[in-house]
Design an enzyme around this catalytic site. Structure first.
Site, short mmCIF file in Angstrom:
data_model
loop_
_atom_site.label_atom_id
_atom_site.label_comp_id
_atom_site.label_asym_id
_atom_site.label_seq_id
_atom_site.Cartn_x
_atom_site.Cartn_y
_atom_site.Cartn_z
N ASN A 13 0.85 -1.19 0.00
CA ASN A 13 0.00 0.00 0.00
C ASN A 13 0.89 1.24 0.00
OD1 ASN A 13 -1.93 1.99 0.42
ND2 ASN A 13 -2.32 1.43 2.55
N TRP A 14 0.96 1.91 -1.15
CA TRP A 14 1.85 3.06 -1.28
C TRP A 14 1.33 4.32 -0.57
CZ3 TRP A 14 3.29 3.03 -7.24
CH2 TRP A 14 3.95 1.83 -7.54
N LYS A 15 0.05 4.30 -0.19
CA LYS A 15 -0.57 5.48 0.42
C LYS A 15 -0.36 6.69 -0.50
CE LYS A 15 -0.20 3.29 4.91
NZ LYS A 15 -0.03 3.45 6.36
N HIS A 105 -9.49 1.06 5.29
CA HIS A 105 -8.19 1.25 5.94
C HIS A 105 -8.36 2.18 7.14
CE1 HIS A 105 -4.01 2.43 6.61
NE2 HIS A 105 -3.67 1.34 5.94
N GLU A 107 -6.77 4.59 8.18
CA GLU A 107 -6.60 6.03 7.89
C GLU A 107 -7.86 6.61 7.28
OE1 GLU A 107 -1.83 5.33 7.37
OE2 GLU A 107 -3.05 5.63 5.58
N GLU A 175 -5.10 -5.03 10.71
CA GLU A 175 -4.08 -4.03 10.96
C GLU A 175 -4.35 -3.36 12.31
OE1 GLU A 175 -2.07 -2.36 7.17
OE2 GLU A 175 -4.01 -1.40 7.39
N GLY A 181 2.91 2.13 11.25
CA GLY A 181 3.87 3.23 11.22
C GLY A 181 4.57 3.49 12.53
N SER A 221 3.75 -2.30 10.65
CA SER A 221 5.20 -2.36 10.88
C SER A 221 5.80 -3.69 10.44
CB SER A 221 5.53 -2.06 12.35
OG SER A 221 5.10 -0.76 12.69
N GLY A 242 2.98 -1.19 4.42
CA GLY A 242 2.93 0.24 4.17
C GLY A 242 4.30 0.78 3.81
N GLY A 243 4.96 1.41 4.78
CA GLY A 243 6.24 2.10 4.51
C GLY A 243 7.28 1.23 3.83
#
Length: 263
Positions: A13-15, A105, A107, A175, A181, A221, A242-243
């Site tokens: 997921n590049w966000k 998600h 967010e 999640e 994160g 994470s 994610g990151g």
């Protein structure tokens, strides 16, 4: 409901990162990296979830170069068409030959006030257009303290699956919000406990066959150093990353967890 042949699934997921030119370079480099490492796409499925403005470009590249990656969007509208400024219809996504769409998600739930009912309506919108919803559920630190790890995600998934047909193709992503994160992942045992309960929710809603074939992912994470420990758990079928999905070598190492650290 134990271990059926569920192909492991690693989703990036590049966000809100990478424009369409950066996306091309990233996908090409990831493809070359995995190819050089002799990664077998039949062993682990890979999908990327770029921003909306990248989707057409990435889809064209993947199609033209026969790159074995799935592509998904990060959200969609509950509506198919109409006066909804700034929204993206599942109809548009389906026309791009996308396979997946992330729904619910944390967010989106947090920053855009998406309720369980809105998430459920988006699941229906995805299914109407032949898209596979990646349904995200998870608890905050406050939820964890008050209700324990599984109560909130179980409740979220129950609502999301209302009215979903038994033969629907879905993915569930657990999640824990406190892990996203933060650098602090859940333990593999914690992830397994909640993922097993989420599989039970799928069984209750859609039947045991659906539960046996539905992939349940962990997200929060995830790194190349901890992915194998999650993948050893019987009810964890992959990861929503994610990151770490924005760093080619790191994401490739996560995809190649079987070779790089073993299971």
């Amino acid at each position: 409901m134990g271990s059926v042949a569920r192909t492991p699934f690693i989703a990036g997921n590049w966000k809100m990162n990478l424009d369409h030119l950066q996306a091309v370079a990233f996908v090409q480099k990831l493809h070359w990296t995995l190819k050089e490492a002799k990664h077998d796409s039949g062993d682990v499925e890979v999908a990327v979830f770029p921003p909306f403005t990248d989707l057409r470009t990435v889809q064209t590249l993947v199609d033209a170069d026969k790159i074995p990656f799935g592509i998904g969007a990060q959200d969609l509208s509950a509506h198919d068409a109409g006066a909804y400024t700034g929204e993206i219809s599942g109809q548009f996504l389906a026309k791009l030959d996308l396979r997946y769409v992330i729904i619910g998600h944390s967010e989106r739930r947090q920053y855009h006030a998406e309720s369980d009912e809105i998430v459920a309506s988006k699941v229906q919108a995805a299914l109407r257009h032949g898209l596979v919803p990646v349904i995200c559920v998870g608890e905050t630190a406050e939820d964890l303290e008050q209700f324990g790890a599984s109560a909130v995600p179980v409740g979220q998934l129950r609502v999301a699956l209302e009215g979903v047909p038994a033969d629907a193709d879905i993915v569930v992503a657990y999640e824990p919000v406190w892990a996203i994160g933060s650098g602090q992942a859940a333990t593999p045992e914690q992830a397994q406990e909640v993922c097993a309960k989420l599989r039970e929710v799928v069984a209750d809603a859609l039947g045991p066959d659906a539960a046996a074939r539905t992939r349940v992912l962990y997200g929060g994470s995830v790194k190349s150093g901890n992915i194998a420990s999650f993948m050893r758990e019987p009810d964890v079928d992959g990861a929503l990353v994610g990151g770490a999905s924005l760093v080619v070598d790191e994401f490739a190492a996560i995809v190649r967890y079987q070779k790089h650290v073993g299971v």
